[in-house]
Scaffold this active site. Structure first.
Site, PDB file in Angstrom:
ATOM      1  N   GLU A 263      42.740  31.669  67.266  1.00 50.85           N
ATOM      2  CA  GLU A 263      42.340  33.023  67.643  1.00 50.85           C
ATOM      3  C   GLU A 263      43.225  33.527  68.774  1.00 50.85           C
ATOM      4  OE1 GLU A 263      38.166  33.197  68.491  1.00 50.85           O
ATOM      5  OE2 GLU A 263      37.572  32.559  66.476  1.00 50.85           O
ATOM      6  N   HIS A 281      35.342  37.534  65.867  1.00 48.19           N
ATOM      7  CA  HIS A 281      34.548  36.822  66.874  1.00 48.19           C
ATOM      8  C   HIS A 281      33.578  37.779  67.577  1.00 48.19           C
ATOM      9  CE1 HIS A 281      34.704  32.855  69.326  1.00 48.19           C
ATOM     10  NE2 HIS A 281      33.495  33.359  69.371  1.00 48.19           N
TER      11      HIS A 281
END
Length: 531
Positions: A263, A281
């Protein structure tokens, strides 16, 4: 002087105000965390650092943080904090695991609905002016079997919500007891059986060595055809390449992922596959959750800096504010006992044995253990504290054992610390009187009753006449005032000890003079950090 806290990420103004209302000097610089060099230059003057995910508390930053005592993460994940470096430096790392539980659980449920009814693709198709009603045939959740991997705080909420949707809930969690499962209304099950029976599988576990890549190609093959998988926990729990292959083959009917192995996720094997819902997220991304975790981290950090209460710590035992009030004198005693044995021990330590008796045996023993070990380590490293001491002890291979027992003696509770070396064992015991003051009650198995002072003198000798006069005369001739004088002996004519509480440190020449008398086996000045 008031503690000083830096907030280097975006936190709510209400959290900033909590610090100010508690009398803490706070600098709110929400963009500082993005500038590594600026953060490195600023960090030495702060006692606390409050962050979200943008600030990276690296080893370099932590090593430059000369005054830092606590790092507070507003949220659950602490991958952006070097916890090993923080522990070695004696810095507490805390997070806020409860502030976004409901929000994250709701997101998992929303993702389950989205993948069950193919809502994102149907929405995009309709926005494009198409009317592909027959293309987006979904499935009901009612009556389906949900497999929940990890039935802790967030997973438990998902279980509760799923029951409200009339789903059959299976839960795998090594820490879930049968009694708790019954109370939750779920069926506790082994992982292999969960894979075989579940129509939907949702993950709610942290990423550890045990859980990393826990869903592999082999695990996917175990699952029933048409399963749908939801991951709103941590990236890296699922082999994304293997899942993409299972989706393309049709064995897995759909997936919904809020977290990814890397990420920010700008690419993934899961992107652009049919019936795969992905979000960036967003599990904790609600107004309520962001406010909750910000307020919680501010409260926790303020409590620690002002009262010593440790909440939701990841690298040291937590002590609630209420526990801190009751345990304060016992933590102080534990530190003094460790400090005594540490100052008396010159050889390498092999083991530390700690006995808790009576009322103290019901307290937070992990926290007391840390205080004992920190006290012992102070002789070799004056900067050690309850966070760094256990790390140092582990690195040195020191074995730490704990025993707790019901009341066995004259005191309602006491602690006994024994240090083991290759040459000897050395032990000291103490208690806390009703006035809240710690006392030494036994040294080397000899009973005493000694008040603990900042400066003390410890001697051992054979039980013969003249020792009291000799010590008193030596102190008086050199202007050393005795505040308290405690004696003890094993038997008439046997081994005897004296412990003097004195007003000032004893000059080296006085120690030398006492040693030249030939009357003492040992003469040792001691120093304690007395509050």
């Amino acid at each position: 002087m008031a503690p000083k806290v830096l907030i280097s990420d975006k936190l709510s103004e209400a959290a900033v105000q909590i610090f100010r209302d508690r009398g803490i000097d706070v600098d709110f610089m929400p963009d500082l965390g993005k500038d590594k060099e600026a953060l490195l230059a600023a960090i030495p003057k702060y006692d606390g650092l409050a962050i979200r995910s943008a600030t990276k508390a690296t080893e370099k930053i932590i090593n430059a943080a000369d005054n830092l005592k606590v790092i507070g993460r507003a949220g659950i994940g602490t991958d952006n904090i070097d916890k090993d470096a923080a522990s070695k430096k004696g810095i507490i790392v805390m997070n806020t695991p409860f502030g976004n539980m409901t929000t994250t659980a709701e997101h998992a449920i929303a993702m389950m609905f989205a993948v069950a009814r193919q809502i994102p693709e149907a929405s995009a198709s309709t926005h494009a002016g198409k009317w592909e009603k027959s293309k987006f045939m979904g499935v009901e959740l009612t009556g389906k079997t949900l497999g929940v991997i990890g039935a802790g705080n967030i997973g438990g909420i998902v279980c509760d919500r799923a029951k409200g949707l009339k789903m059959k809930v299976l839960a795998f969690d090594p820490f879930l007891s049968e009694e708790k499962a019954d109370k939750m209304g779920v069926t506790k099950i082994e992982l292999d059986e969960l894979f075989e029976k579940a129509d939907f599988i949702t993950l709610h576990v942290p990423k550890t060595e045990q859980t990393a890549n826990m869903i592999t190609a082999e695990r996917l093959a175990q699952m029933k055809k048409g399963v749908r998988i939801i991951n709103c926990a941590r990236g890296g729990l699922v082999d994304e390449d293997a899942l993409a292959a299972a989706l393309k083959s049709g064995h897995v009917a759909g997936a919904a992922f809020d977290v990814f192995a890397v990420e920010p996720a700008t690419e993934s094997p899961l992107f652009n596959l049919p019936n795969v819902v992905v979000t960036p997220h967003l599990g904790a991304a609600t107004t309520e959750a962001q406010e909750n975790v910000a307020l919680q981290v501010a409260d926790q950090m303020a409590n620690y800096l002002l009262t010593g209460a440790v909440e939701n710590a990841l690298n040291t035992p937590s002590i609630t504010a209420e526990e801190a009030k009751v345990m304060g004198p016992w933590v102080e005693l534990a530190s003094h006992l460790g400090n005594f044995t540490g100052q008396m021990t010159d050889e390498p330590i092999k083991a530390i044995n700690i006995l808790y008796d009576g009322t103290v045996a019901q307290m937070n023993l992990e926290a007391l253990n840390c205080a004992v070990v920190a006290g012992i380590m102070k002789k070799a490293n004056p900067d050690v504290n309850v966070v760094s001491a256990p790390v140092i002890a582990k690195d040195k291979g020191i074995q730490i054992s704990t025993t707790n027992q019901d009341k066995t003696g004259a005191f309602d509770g006491y602690i006994k610390v024994t240090v083991v070396t290759d040459k000897r064992e050395r032990s000291v015991a103490g208690t806390v009187f009703s006035d809240g003051k710690p006392r030494f009650i036994q040294i080397k198995g000899i009973n005493i009753d000694a008040e603990i002072g900042q400066n003390m003198l410890y001697t051992t000798n054979e039980d013969v006449p003249g020792i009291i006069g000799l010590l008193g005369n030596a102190m008086g001739k050199n202007g050393v005032n005795i505040a308290n004088f405690t004696l003890g002996r094993s038997a008439v004519g046997g081994e005897a000890i004296a412990l003097l509480y004195i007003d000032h440190p004893i000059p080296d020449d006085v120690i030398a003079a006492l040693n030249t008398t030939g009357m003492f086996k040992q003469v040792r000045p001691l120093a304690f950090d007395v509050k």
